[in-house]
Design an enzyme around this catalytic site. Structure first.
Site, PDB file in Angstrom:
ATOM      1  CB  SER A   1      56.425  47.794 -29.964  1.00  0.00           C
ATOM      2  OG  SER A   1      55.122  48.057 -29.525  1.00  0.00           O
TER       3      SER A   1
HETATM    4  N1  SAH Z   1      52.682  51.874 -30.580  1.00  0.00           N
HETATM    5  C1  SAH Z   1      53.380  52.063 -29.330  1.00  0.00           C
HETATM    6  C2  SAH Z   1      53.251  50.842 -28.442  1.00  0.00           C
HETATM    7  C3  SAH Z   1      52.893  51.224 -27.052  1.00  0.00           C
HETATM    8  S1  SAH Z   1      52.324  49.950 -25.991  1.00  0.00           S
HETATM    9  C4  SAH Z   1      54.837  52.450 -29.558  1.00  0.00           C
HETATM   10  O1  SAH Z   1      55.284  52.475 -30.707  1.00  0.00           O
HETATM   11  O2  SAH Z   1      55.534  52.757 -28.605  1.00  0.00           O
HETATM   12  C5  SAH Z   1      50.562  50.058 -26.179  1.00  0.00           C
HETATM   13  C6  SAH Z   1      49.901  51.382 -25.872  1.00  0.00           C
HETATM   14  O3  SAH Z   1      48.499  51.197 -26.022  1.00  0.00           O
HETATM   15  C7  SAH Z   1      50.097  51.893 -24.448  1.00  0.00           C
HETATM   16  O4  SAH Z   1      50.617  53.192 -24.491  1.00  0.00           O
HETATM   17  C8  SAH Z   1      48.680  51.876 -23.854  1.00  0.00           C
HETATM   18  O5  SAH Z   1      48.437  52.929 -22.940  1.00  0.00           O
HETATM   19  C9  SAH Z   1      47.831  52.006 -25.094  1.00  0.00           C
HETATM   20  N2  SAH Z   1      46.446  51.531 -24.959  1.00  0.00           N
HETATM   21  C10 SAH Z   1      45.976  50.444 -24.292  1.00  0.00           C
HETATM   22  N3  SAH Z   1      44.637  50.344 -24.419  1.00  0.00           N
HETATM   23  C11 SAH Z   1      44.238  51.392 -25.207  1.00  0.00           C
HETATM   24  C12 SAH Z   1      42.965  51.858 -25.690  1.00  0.00           C
HETATM   25  N4  SAH Z   1      41.826  51.238 -25.398  1.00  0.00           N
HETATM   26  N5  SAH Z   1      42.957  52.960 -26.461  1.00  0.00           N
HETATM   27  C13 SAH Z   1      44.098  53.631 -26.779  1.00  0.00           C
HETATM   28  N6  SAH Z   1      45.321  53.250 -26.334  1.00  0.00           N
HETATM   29  C14 SAH Z   1      45.393  52.153 -25.565  1.00  0.00           C
END
Ligand code: SAH
Length: 219
Positions: A67
């Protein structure tokens, strides 16, 4: 992940990034301190090292992104994190947001649905600094009933609706911050669970996240 260095140059760039995030409206000094502390370049491809302190999202593989720092700061500020609070994070991704929560002294339980991304958490680069994070491979819609209840829940992917099981796993008086899908963008919401179990909702700005998807992937 091979050993990465946090040089004076990185620290200088990070200070500048914190100034940018501040100018965009983040006021919580503790959140800004945490951003100054966590080496974001540790969570990105070494090839992107020189760009790690730009205020933007970057690809981390599996079609996912780390993010934007402003977004991380925005969600963290809304969550009003206090030391030793139990926080459930949905969407571990790069582990950057989880590290920012850990830097604030929270006890972090972070869930990722992508097997390959979860596997990377076994080499969490700040293990020596932050022992207060646990990573899980699972579906964030289900949460972590075994570890519930939580003081706070943070969803870092675009939720199609407010996941009811995550509300169940929130303590009375607890808060959940999530980007709720409204078509082309997501509206940031803060849900507060009242002592009687009912919820109130506050709406904030619009953002753009990768989608929150059902089930686990790759296991
Ligand atoms: N907090 C992260 C943001 C990553 S983007 C950071 O600091 O980098 C969002 C993430 O959510 C992705 O890795 C995606 O695979 C995950 N995601 C999407 N749906 C999800 C679910 N149902 N359960 C767990 N993770 C999920």
């Amino acid at each position: 992940m091979k050993k990465r260095e946090d040089t004076y140059r990185h620290k200088g760039l990070r200070k500048k990034l914190v100034e940018i995030v501040k100018e965009k409206g983040i006021t919580d000094e503790r959140v800004l301190e945490a951003l100054k502390e966590v080496p974001r370049h540790f969570f990105m491809d070494p090839g992107l090292d020189s760009m790690a302190y730009e205020d933007r999202a970057f690809p981390i593989g599996e079609g996912q992104t780390i993010s934007q720092p402003y977004t991380v700061a925005y969600q963290t500020q809304l969550l009003r994190v206090e030391p030793l609070e139990k926080i459930l994070e949905i969407g571990t991704g790069s582990m950057y947001q989880a590290s920012v929560l850990a830097a604030l002294g929270a006890l972090v339980f972070s869930v990722e649905r992508q097997k390959n991304l979860f596997e990377k958490t076994k080499q969490f680069p700040l293990q020596h600094l932050y022992r207060n994070i646990k990573f899980f491979y699972g579906d964030g819609f289900e949460g972590l009933p075994t570890y519930a209840p939580f003081d706070k829940v943070l969803i870092t992917a675009a939720a199609p609706y407010i996941p009811p099981r995550l509300i169940d796993q929130l303590k009375p008086g607890g808060m959940m911050v999530l980007p709720l899908n409204e078509g082309a963008y997501q509206r940031m919401l803060r849900i507060t669970k009242q002592p009687d179990g009912s919820t109130t909702e506050e709406a904030f700005e619009n953002f753009s996240f990768v989608p929150m998807l059902k089930g686990r992937n790759g296991g």
